[in-house]
Design an enzyme around this catalytic site. Structure first.
Site, short mmCIF file in Angstrom:
data_model
loop_
_atom_site.label_atom_id
_atom_site.label_comp_id
_atom_site.label_asym_id
_atom_site.label_seq_id
_atom_site.Cartn_x
_atom_site.Cartn_y
_atom_site.Cartn_z
N HIS A 39 0.85 -1.20 0.00
CA HIS A 39 0.00 0.00 0.00
C HIS A 39 0.89 1.25 0.00
O HIS A 39 0.61 2.22 -0.71
CB HIS A 39 -0.86 0.06 1.27
CG HIS A 39 -1.81 -1.08 1.43
ND1 HIS A 39 -1.65 -2.04 2.40
CD2 HIS A 39 -2.95 -1.40 0.76
CE1 HIS A 39 -2.66 -2.90 2.33
NE2 HIS A 39 -3.45 -2.56 1.34
N LYS A 151 -1.26 -6.72 -7.56
CA LYS A 151 -1.47 -7.97 -6.81
C LYS A 151 -2.93 -8.43 -7.02
O LYS A 151 -3.18 -9.62 -7.18
CB LYS A 151 -1.12 -7.70 -5.35
CG LYS A 151 -1.80 -8.49 -4.32
CD LYS A 151 -1.22 -9.83 -4.07
CE LYS A 151 -1.87 -10.50 -2.89
NZ LYS A 151 -3.08 -9.91 -2.38
#
Ligand code: PAF
Length: 283
Positions: A39, A151
């Site tokens: 993140h 991802k």
């Protein structure tokens, strides 16, 4: 300077108006919290592309099935705010479920076909939940650019399609998957894994690479390589493999060769924990 913590739509809209009046280019990084380096790499990337970065932390109940891990999904609001501050985000939006979905809430954003198989086939309603919340976040913030990790590759393609179809005025950018030295893709759900499960999880990326190499070196055809990959994961200790598939990198349609950029994707369970990963397979 400290990070702005916005908890309701009205403070979000006020802040957005201030940034607009100041002529600031805004980047959005939507997350479900329990932040890790994956993140934070999106925040760093976003900082290169915009004047201000706004992250969102919202564990979206609409993208969890009734037997999935919504209630036990890792939550660490304080830690997330500190990490976002350190990474240089200007603000974080942390709405409540009520604020996001005031009753009665009746709209669902559904992207046909792209979201129906792979994870969509095994998690019914998952992409409807993702698209509904991402559409809302994009329209609430109207950022110039928004970042999503590779991802969740199918999610990224579904969101790109939704943004195109609905003419949402935002540029969607992808961030590369961040991995541990073992190759294990960072995921908030890795926190669920026991030491033994983690050692098995580390095999997922290795199996993807071996299958991709077999396809590219034409030692196996696509079907045989995917079948091999699925069996390998089971042999390594995964209990259930939802899919192990080669798809066109853009349309996610099944492919039988690698004449165009493709993506090898897999999803498998270790106990109750569902892990996903994918790699590029280019001609
Ligand atoms: O990838 C995620 O964390 C979520 O699916 C997203 C995009 C933040 C929507 O809830």
């Amino acid at each position: 300077m400290s990070i702005l913590t916005l908890r309701d739509k009205s403070s979000l809209f006020e802040q957005r108006a201030i940034w607009r009046a100041e002529g600031k280019r805004v980047a959005l990084v939507p997350t479900m919290g329990a932040l890790h380096e994956g993140h934070l790499s999106l925040v760093h990337q976003a900082k290169q592309q915009a004047d201000v970065v706004l992250a969102t932390v919202f564990v979206n109940p609409r993208q969890f099935g009734p037997t999935e891990d919504f209630s036990r999904y890792p939550r660490d609001e304080e830690g997330d705010i500190l990490k976002l501050h350190a990474a240089g985000a200007a603000g974080v939006y942390l709405p409540t479920v009520k604020e996001m979905y005031p009753e009665p809430f009746r709209t669902v954003v559904y992207v046909k076909a792209l979201g129906d198989d792979l994870c969509g086939a095994h998690r019914p309603g998952f992409f409807d939940g993702v698209c509904t919340v991402v559409a809302k976040l994009l329209l609430q913030v109207l950022p110039e650019v928004a970042f999503f990790g590779e991802k969740d590759y199918q999610q990224l393609q579904v969101i790109r399609q939704m943004v195109r179809d609905l003419d949402i005025p935002v540029e969607v950018r992808a961030g590369m998957t961040v991995r541990e030295p073992s190759g294990l893709a960072l995921s908030s759900r890795n926190a669920y894994l026991t030491t033994e499960e983690r050692a098995i999880a580390e095999q997922m990326n290795k199996v993807l690479h071996r299958a991709a190499t077999s396809i590219l070196e034409q030692r196996m055809d696509v079907a045989a390589a995917c079948d091999w990959g699925m069996k390998q994961l089971l042999q390594m200790g995964f209990q259930k493999v939802d899919y192990f598939a080669l798809r066109d990198a853009e349309t996610l349609n099944p492919v039988l060769d690698v004449s165009r950029p493709a993506r090898l994707l897999t999803a498998a369970f270790l106990g109750q924990t569902r892990l996903i990963d994918n790699i590029a397979v280019n001609p």
